[in-house]
Design a protein around this motif. Structure first.
Motif, mmCIF file in Angstrom:
data_model
loop_
_atom_site.group_PDB
_atom_site.id
_atom_site.type_symbol
_atom_site.label_atom_id
_atom_site.label_comp_id
_atom_site.label_asym_id
_atom_site.label_seq_id
_atom_site.Cartn_x
_atom_site.Cartn_y
_atom_site.Cartn_z
ATOM 1 N N SER A 3 0.862 -1.178 0.000
ATOM 2 C CA SER A 3 0.000 0.000 0.000
ATOM 3 C C SER A 3 0.894 1.222 0.000
ATOM 4 O O SER A 3 2.034 1.179 0.437
ATOM 5 C CB SER A 3 -0.853 0.023 1.259
ATOM 6 O OG SER A 3 -1.794 -1.006 1.215
ATOM 7 N N ARG A 10 -0.675 12.761 -1.185
ATOM 8 C CA ARG A 10 -0.725 11.319 -0.924
ATOM 9 C C ARG A 10 -1.171 11.074 0.516
ATOM 10 O O ARG A 10 -1.285 12.000 1.316
ATOM 11 C CB ARG A 10 0.624 10.690 -1.268
ATOM 12 C CG ARG A 10 0.703 10.598 -2.809
ATOM 13 C CD ARG A 10 2.047 10.344 -3.371
ATOM 14 N NE ARG A 10 2.653 9.095 -2.955
ATOM 15 C CZ ARG A 10 3.934 8.809 -3.253
ATOM 16 N NH1 ARG A 10 4.667 9.677 -3.944
ATOM 17 N NH2 ARG A 10 4.458 7.669 -2.871
ATOM 18 N N THR A 11 -1.438 9.810 0.821
ATOM 19 C CA THR A 11 -2.233 9.534 2.023
ATOM 20 C C THR A 11 -1.533 9.917 3.328
ATOM 21 O O THR A 11 -2.189 10.388 4.253
ATOM 22 C CB THR A 11 -2.615 8.045 2.055
ATOM 23 O OG1 THR A 11 -1.418 7.288 2.002
ATOM 24 C CG2 THR A 11 -3.500 7.684 0.900
ATOM 25 N N GLU A 38 -1.947 13.565 3.858
ATOM 26 C CA GLU A 38 -3.333 13.884 4.213
ATOM 27 C C GLU A 38 -3.654 13.457 5.648
ATOM 28 O O GLU A 38 -4.400 14.122 6.358
ATOM 29 C CB GLU A 38 -4.308 13.237 3.222
ATOM 30 C CG GLU A 38 -4.457 14.099 1.973
ATOM 31 C CD GLU A 38 -5.071 13.338 0.804
ATOM 32 O OE1 GLU A 38 -5.731 12.305 1.030
ATOM 33 O OE2 GLU A 38 -4.865 13.799 -0.344
ATOM 34 N N GLY A 39 -3.057 12.344 6.078
ATOM 35 C CA GLY A 39 -3.283 11.874 7.444
ATOM 36 C C GLY A 39 -2.475 12.622 8.483
ATOM 37 O O GLY A 39 -2.640 12.378 9.677
ATOM 38 N N THR A 70 -8.037 1.753 6.835
ATOM 39 C CA THR A 70 -7.489 2.789 7.722
ATOM 40 C C THR A 70 -6.490 2.137 8.667
ATOM 41 O O THR A 70 -6.804 1.141 9.317
ATOM 42 C CB THR A 70 -8.616 3.455 8.524
ATOM 43 O OG1 THR A 70 -9.538 4.020 7.590
ATOM 44 C CG2 THR A 70 -8.069 4.569 9.416
ATOM 45 N N VAL A 127 -4.340 6.838 9.186
ATOM 46 C CA VAL A 127 -4.074 7.106 7.774
ATOM 47 C C VAL A 127 -4.840 6.106 6.920
ATOM 48 O O VAL A 127 -4.787 4.904 7.179
ATOM 49 C CB VAL A 127 -2.560 6.976 7.461
ATOM 50 C CG1 VAL A 127 -2.297 7.151 5.978
ATOM 51 C CG2 VAL A 127 -1.755 7.989 8.259
ATOM 52 N N VAL A 128 -5.565 6.601 5.918
ATOM 53 C CA VAL A 128 -6.197 5.704 4.944
ATOM 54 C C VAL A 128 -5.123 5.329 3.930
ATOM 55 O O VAL A 128 -4.556 6.188 3.270
ATOM 56 C CB VAL A 128 -7.380 6.403 4.235
ATOM 57 C CG1 VAL A 128 -8.018 5.461 3.213
ATOM 58 C CG2 VAL A 128 -8.417 6.870 5.245
ATOM 59 N N GLY A 150 -3.074 4.260 0.744
ATOM 60 C CA GLY A 150 -3.302 4.540 -0.667
ATOM 61 C C GLY A 150 -3.083 3.317 -1.539
ATOM 62 O O GLY A 150 -2.498 2.316 -1.117
#
Ligand SMILES: [Zn+2]
Length: 590
Positions: A473, A495-496, A499-500, A533, A549-550, A552
């Motif tokens: 991931s 990217r994730t 964002e997290g 998540t 964090v989701v 990616g």
């Protein structure tokens, strides 16, 4: 004014060289000796005078001492008290084997003049001489001109030429090849090295011959390639009649490292045209005390890099497959740089001094290397020209035109002059292209440009015979080893992880409660499905925290250029003129 430098390799074991500067014809009450704050070709201000000590001055070679004031980090002011001959003396500690280095060891003395020979302020244009004193079994290798009937004395037309002529003194392995009838010396300095003389000579000759063929001309009478063999990552610095490269001593066996060595050689060699002779006006004569700004570094470096790989393809040192694979690797790096459209190529060139050479945690989000983007934009410009002229003109035509109009006379390009030359050479109007991709920040549609040469550019599909490796991931961070823990170096915008809330400096301790190590970081990411998540435990500034964090989707591992099924005749013609061989649709290109 006559200026003579002397360097004595006094105590190589402790890396200290003793210098004198004799200045004859002094008529001023004071004399400023200044050490450059940067080296041409390396666009960053550096404090080179850290290793200077015991700076003194005297009247003539043996007279009474004269007062010296250190005015700033790089400038010494000598009160001349009516003396017409002044000698300055000082010692410099040199233990840095890099391309723009000053290095004294029991094995050799390597000098880039900018690091240890101060210029006399106001006299940059005066001729200078340099004399070297070294152990008797050491030989001097340099492209500086010999002073007849002297032992190890050399001269340069001016200080710029001195700085542009590195000197290596030691016991190098010295080879000479004669591509195009021009002697090229290969100086291998340092111990070890897994090279084979015959192959090295042949391959360097191929690089030189293909470079001369690309431009259609050579200004050289002689040239020296310095290779310092060591254990650090490789690098190079271009000069007008030589290049100074630092390479891993074990890079010479065929394979990836050797291809990088060939690329380094071709890149530095092509600079003898592009940047040393075809150059921005502001790059020479130089102001050595401060930044010299130009918007053209993308052409000087990125386009040089593009031609580097074209030369390697033309000389058959790279196969078509290797050439296209190298292009595809660049594409991947480029597409994974979030800042690629935040800054234009011109601006990225201009701020090199605080950007490319001063990269930090946020750099990838706000900027892009003018080597990387400059190379890809040059490729797209080349394909556009070939397409629009039905393969009658190309970026090679532009290079030759630059050489004829600006290279030989050495007059320098104005900052806004390049587009006019491109238009003149090709008969096209490329202003819209420059507005979008050179001066502007429009997304480069690489796949559309690839189609002009009959190639599809896409993430590479797995071949049936390839193993089905598990895919990680994406967390969207680059990590470094921090005592066995992965520490975030870059958190990529969009990217994730970013964002997290993952931020540079975070040390990742666990994912979903399971311990994470730097060595096992990729494996740990394979355990967490994309879209789920994950709970990350991190040390942030030494304090334990939890972050959600989701995860990616995995990023494409590779990209590939593959031949289209039925390209137009024009696309085939573009491909053939670009790659230099007939269209072969059955080719598996990567
Ligand atoms: Zn370069």
């Amino acid at each position: 004014m006559e200026i003579l430098y002397r360097v004595r390799a006094e105590t190589p074991a402790d890396h200290r060289a003793r210098f004198t500067v004799d200045v004859d014809g002094v008529r001023s009450p004071s004399l400023d000796l200044v050490v450059p704050s940067w080296v041409p070709g390396s666009y960053v201000v550096v404090n080179y005078t850290r290793g200077f000590r015991d700076f003194r001055a005297r009247r003539g070679p043996d007279g009474t001492e004269l007062p010296v004031e250190r005015v700033d980090k790089a400038r010494w002011r000598i009160r001349t008290e009516g003396a017409s001959r002044v000698r300055a003396e000082y010692t410099v500690y040199g233990h840095q084997l890099v391309t723009e280095g000053f290095d004294l060891t029991p094995d050799h003395l390597f000098i880039n003049a900018a690091l240890c020979l101060p210029y006399v302020d106001g006299h940059l244009a005066d001729p200078v001489s340099l004399e070297v004193e070294a152990p008797t079994d050491w030989k001097v290798v340099t492209e500086l001109e010999d002073v007849p009937d002297s032992r190890h004395r050399y001269r340069a037309r001016n200080y710029d030429e001195l700085v542009d002529s590195p000197i290596d003194v030691g016991r190098p392995v010295l080879l000479t090849v004669n591509p195009g009838g021009i002697p090229h010396r290969i100086s291998l300095c340092g111990t070890g090295g897994n090279y084979e003389v015959r192959r090295l000579e042949e391959d360097v000759s191929k690089v030189v011959a293909a470079s001369i063929a690309l431009v259609g001309d050579s200004p050289l009478k002689r040239y020296t390639l310095f290779y310092h063999l060591t254990d650090t990552p490789d690098g190079g610095l271009e000069h007008a009649t030589s290049a100074s490269c630092v390479v891993n001593r074990n890079c010479f066996q065929p394979g990836e490292a050797y291809r990088r060595f060939l690329a380094l050689t071709a890149h530095e060699y092509l600079h003898l045209y592009n940047v040393k002779r075809i150059r921005p006006k502001v790059l020479g004569p130089f102001d050595y005390t401060r930044e010299n700004y130009t918007r053209l570094l993308w052409w000087m470096e990125g386009t040089t890099d593009y031609f580097t790989y074209l030369v390697l393809r033309r000389s058959a040192l790279y196969s078509t497959e290797q050439f296209l694979r190298q292009r595809a690797e660049l594409v991947k790096t480029y597409l994974e740089t979030p800042g690629r459209n935040r800054i234009s190529l011109e601006e990225s060139s201009l701020i090199s001094w605080i950007d490319l050479y001063q990269r930090f945690e946020e750099t990838p989000n706000q900027s892009v290397s003018y080597y990387l983007k400059g190379d890809l934009v040059s490729m797209c410009l080349d394909l556009e020209i070939r397409h629009r002229t039905e393969a009658h003109a190309s970026l090679e035509t532009v290079l030759r035109r630059l050489w004829t109009d600006y290279g030989r006379p050495g007059i320098g390009l104005e900052e806004d002059e390049l587009l006019a030359v491109v238009n003149r050479a090709t008969g096209l109007d490329l202003a819209p292209f420059f507005d979008r991709y050179v001066r502007g920040t429009q997304e480069l549609d690489l796949a559309a440009f690839a189609r002009l040469a009959g190639l599809d550019l896409a993430p590479r599909a797995k071949r049936p015979d390839e193993r089905d490796e598990p895919e990680s991931s994406d967390l969207g961070v680059a990590v470094e080893d921090s005592g066995g823990l992965p520490r975030v170096r870059h958190s990529f915008e969009g990217r994730t992880g970013h964002e997290g809330g993952l931020t540079p400096g975070d040390e990742i301790v666990a994912i979903n409660g399971a311990k994470v190590t730097y060595a096992g970081f990729e494996k740990a990411l394979e355990q967490v499905p994309p879209g789920s998540t994950a709970e990350l435990t991190v040390f942030r500034r030494g304090y334990l925290q939890k972050i959600s964090v989701v995860m990616g989707k995995p990023l494409p591992r590779k990209y590939a250029f593959t031949p289209m099924d039925s390209p137009s005749d024009l696309a085939r013609a573009v491909y053939e003129s670009w790659i230099g061989e007939p269209w072969r649709p059955e080719r598996e290109t990567s």
